[in-house]
Design a protein around this motif. Sequence first.
Motif, PDB file in Angstrom:
ATOM      1  N   PHE A   1       0.835  -1.200   0.000  1.00 44.06           N
ATOM      2  CA  PHE A   1       0.000   0.000   0.000  1.00 44.06           C
ATOM      3  C   PHE A   1       0.871   1.252   0.000  1.00 44.06           C
ATOM      4  N   LEU A   2       1.865   1.283   0.893  1.00 45.70           N
ATOM      5  CA  LEU A   2       2.713   2.472   1.005  1.00 45.70           C
ATOM      6  C   LEU A   2       3.554   2.699  -0.246  1.00 45.70           C
ATOM      7  N   THR A   3       4.112   1.641  -0.815  1.00 49.15           N
ATOM      8  CA  THR A   3       4.924   1.820  -2.030  1.00 49.15           C
ATOM      9  C   THR A   3       4.060   2.332  -3.174  1.00 49.15           C
ATOM     10  N   ASP A   4       2.836   1.850  -3.262  1.00 53.07           N
ATOM     11  CA  ASP A   4       1.922   2.337  -4.297  1.00 53.07           C
ATOM     12  C   ASP A   4       1.562   3.801  -4.041  1.00 53.07           C
ATOM     13  N   TYR A   5       1.268   4.132  -2.784  1.00 51.94           N
ATOM     14  CA  TYR A   5       0.862   5.499  -2.447  1.00 51.94           C
ATOM     15  C   TYR A   5       1.977   6.495  -2.753  1.00 51.94           C
ATOM     16  N   VAL A   6       3.212   6.185  -2.337  1.00 55.30           N
ATOM     17  CA  VAL A   6       4.304   7.136  -2.565  1.00 55.30           C
ATOM     18  C   VAL A   6       4.715   7.204  -4.034  1.00 55.30           C
ATOM     19  N   SER A   7       4.320   6.215  -4.825  1.00 59.74           N
ATOM     20  CA  SER A   7       4.590   6.303  -6.264  1.00 59.74           C
ATOM     21  C   SER A   7       3.610   7.257  -6.949  1.00 59.74           C
ATOM     22  N   LYS A   8       2.460   7.506  -6.310  1.00 58.62           N
ATOM     23  CA  LYS A   8       1.430   8.363  -6.895  1.00 58.62           C
ATOM     24  C   LYS A   8       1.385   9.761  -6.280  1.00 58.62           C
ATOM     25  N   GLU A   9       1.817   9.876  -5.023  1.00 57.49           N
ATOM     26  CA  GLU A   9       1.757  11.146  -4.295  1.00 57.49           C
ATOM     27  C   GLU A   9       3.154  11.535  -3.832  1.00 57.49           C
ATOM     28  N   LYS A  10       3.395  12.833  -3.734  1.00 57.63           N
ATOM     29  CA  LYS A  10       4.660  13.314  -3.182  1.00 57.63           C
ATOM     30  C   LYS A  10       4.593  13.198  -1.662  1.00 57.63           C
TER      31      LYS A  10
END
Length: 137
Positions: free
Chosen positions: A40-49
């Motif tokens: 979840f976190l790796t996906d989130y930080v790939s989409k958001e700064k």
Amino acid sequence: MARIIALDYGTKRTGIAVTDELQIIASGLTTVNTLDLIPFLTDYVSKEKVELIVVGEPKRLHNEASEVETQIEKFLGKLRGVLPKMPIKRIDERFTSKIAFQSLLDTGQKKKVRKNKALIDEISATIILQDYLAGQQ
């Protein structure tokens, strides 16, 4: 600026909160199964700064680490492996779950809502993030 994420890590579920890009407002984001947290976190930080992850540090009354701390340290080791450049800070999270539950009571939420442990975890993460932001001023 970029967002800050806060985690209320649990053995089953983890509550997640996030700031706006100006780092003014802390809002609950979601609660995820802890086994799904790193994806979840790796996906989130790939989409958001995101510039920082704040992780709650559960302590007992006498400032001793709680039982879950060993699992949190293992998780942080894995997280640093997949997001090596992401800064991680820890913040004392004593009483956040009790404060979260009390906030549900204070807002007049029905018993069914107050029993939603995932919601309490998300609110706890928001409290952790608010405490972090307050300490930065």
